[in-house]
Enzyme design. Structure first.
Site, PDB file in Angstrom:
ATOM      1  N   HIS A 121       0.819  -1.217   0.000  1.00 30.02           N
ATOM      2  CA  HIS A 121       0.000   0.000   0.000  1.00 30.02           C
ATOM      3  C   HIS A 121       0.856   1.272   0.000  1.00 30.02           C
ATOM      4  O   HIS A 121       0.491   2.272  -0.612  1.00 30.02           O
ATOM      5  CB  HIS A 121      -1.007  -0.037   1.159  1.00 30.02           C
ATOM      6  N   HIS A 179       6.015 -14.155   5.805  1.00 31.34           N
ATOM      7  CA  HIS A 179       6.560 -13.047   6.591  1.00 31.34           C
ATOM      8  C   HIS A 179       5.596 -12.617   7.686  1.00 31.34           C
ATOM      9  O   HIS A 179       5.951 -12.581   8.851  1.00 31.34           O
ATOM     10  CB  HIS A 179       6.912 -11.845   5.707  1.00 31.34           C
ATOM     11  N   GLU A 209       6.408 -12.861  11.469  1.00 29.70           N
ATOM     12  CA  GLU A 209       6.000 -11.605  12.120  1.00 29.70           C
ATOM     13  C   GLU A 209       4.487 -11.440  12.023  1.00 29.70           C
ATOM     14  O   GLU A 209       3.992 -10.380  11.651  1.00 29.70           O
ATOM     15  CB  GLU A 209       6.718 -10.412  11.478  1.00 29.70           C
ATOM     16  N   HIS A 241      15.354 -14.026   7.195  1.00 33.41           N
ATOM     17  CA  HIS A 241      14.320 -14.743   7.947  1.00 33.41           C
ATOM     18  C   HIS A 241      14.424 -16.255   7.720  1.00 33.41           C
ATOM     19  O   HIS A 241      14.310 -17.046   8.656  1.00 33.41           O
ATOM     20  CB  HIS A 241      12.925 -14.268   7.539  1.00 33.41           C
TER      21      HIS A 241
END
Ligand code: CO
Length: 293
Positions: A121, A179, A209, A241
C-alpha cells in the site's frame, strides 16, 4: 524488518519532483511512447538470496523482451547496507524519477511482495504521487502482489504443491514460513492454508512476524504424530528470515522449536522467486497492467 518511512518517502517524492529538470521542460511536445517495467522488492543483503532476484529478472526479460526492466527496493535498511558495500540500489521514488528522466511514458510497476500488506500500500501511494506529476508519465500503474485475488490463491496452491520435494512422504508435514504483517491482509496466510489443506492436510503456513506463529502449529503437528517436517520459506527470497528465524541454530528458530518438539527437519532454502511456478504469477500481473496501457 518493519519500518515507518511513508512520511519520509512522501517528502522524498515531493523533493524529487521539485528538483527534476526533465519535468515541465517539454511544453507542447508529445513524447514518443516508451514503455518500462519497474520491479519492486523489499530487498535482501544476503548474497545467496540474490539468485531469486536474478531469476525473476531473467524470466521477466524473456516474457517482455522489448520492454526495459528496472529495479527498486523498499527497505531503507537494506539499501543503506548495500550502499556501504558499494552497491547503490534505488528506492521506488528514485527509480521512478530516473525512469521519468529517461523519457519513459508508460510504466508498469510490479510488486514482488507476497500479500497486499503495508509495503504494497505504501508502494501504491508513491506510484499515485508520480501519476499526478504534470508532463510526467502518461500512464503508471501498480500490479498486484503474488496473492492478489482468488485465482492467484488457487495458482499459488498449485505452485506450492508442485514444488514440494519428491522425497517428502505424505506423513511428513510441510511448514511454510510466511513473513506476516500487522495489516489485515495477514489473513491471506490462513486462507491459503485452508485451501492447501483441502489438497494436502499436512501442509501448514505460519508467519515469522504475524499469525499463526510456529507455536500455534506445533501442537497440531504433535497431535498428528508428525515425525518429520519440511521447512520452506514462503517469501520471494530465502534471506535473513529463512536462514536465521526458520533454519538457524538459535533456540527460537522454527527448526529448533520443532526439534525440541520431537520432530526432525529438512530445510529448503529457496525463495518463491526461484521457482518458475510462482514467477509466472507475477509476470501475469505485469501482463495485466501492460494490457491496460
Ligand atoms: Co522482516
Amino acid at each position: 524488518m518493519k519500518k515507518k518511512i511513508s512520511v519520509i518517502s512522501s517528502v522524498l517524492v515531493l523533493l524529487l519532483v521539485l528538483t527534476l529538470p526533465a519535468f515541465g521542460s517539454h511544453h507542447g511536445t508529445v513524447k514518443p511512447e516508451k514503455k518500462g517495467i519497474l520491479l519492486v522488492a523489499f530487498g535482501s543483503s544476503i548474497p545467496e538470496a540474490q539468485v531469486a532476484f536474478e531469476h525473476i529478472g531473467k524470466k521477466v526479460g524473456e516474457a517482455f523482451p522489448e520492454i526495459p526492466v528496472r529495479w527498486a527496493f523498499t527497505s531503507q535498511m537494506i539499501r543503506k547496507k548495500m550502499a556501504d558495500e558499494g552497491k547503490n540500489l534505488d528506492s521506488v521514488a528514485q527509480g521512478l524519477a530516473n525512469m521519468a528522466e529517461e523519457g519513459f511514458t508508460h510504466v508498469a510497476v510490479q510488486s514482488l511482495h507476497t500479500i497486499p500488506g503495508e509495503e504494497f500500500h505504501e508502494l501504491k501511494q508513491t506510484v499515485r504521487a508520480f501519476a499526478h506529476i504534470p508532463e510526467g508519465f502518461q500512464t503508471i500503474s501498480t500490479g498486484l502482489p503474488l496473492l492478489g485475488d482468488q485465482k492467484d490463491m488457487e495458482r499459488v496452491v498449485s505452485a506450492i504443491i508442485s514444488t514440494i520435494p519428491e522425497q517428502r512422504k505424505p506423513e511428513d508435514a510441510l511448514v511454510l514460513m510466511g513473513h506476516g504483517t500487522p495489516h489485515g491482509s495477514n489473513a491471506f496466510y490462513t486462507a491459503l492454508m485452508w485451501q492447501l489443506q483441502l489438497q494436502d492436510p499436512n501442509v501448514f503456513i505460519g508467519a515469522v512476524e504475524g499469525f499463526p506463529e510456529i507455536n500455534d502449529i506445533l501442537p497440531i503437528l504433535q497431535k498428528r504424530n508428525i515425525k518429520k517436517v519440511w521447512l520452506m520459506p514462503f517469501m520471494s527470497v530465502a534471506g535473513d528470515h529463512a536462514r536465521n528465524d526458520m533454519a538457524g541454530p538459535e533456540k527460537d528458530s522454527w527448526k529448533s522449536v520443532l526439534n525440541h518438539g520431537g520432530m526432525n527437519c529438512e530445510v529448503i532454502l529457496r525463495g518463491t522467486g526461484e521457482y518458475d511456478e510462482f514467477v509466472e504469477i507475477w509476470i501475469d500481473h505485469i501482463r495485466n497492467t501492460l494490457n491496460r496501457f
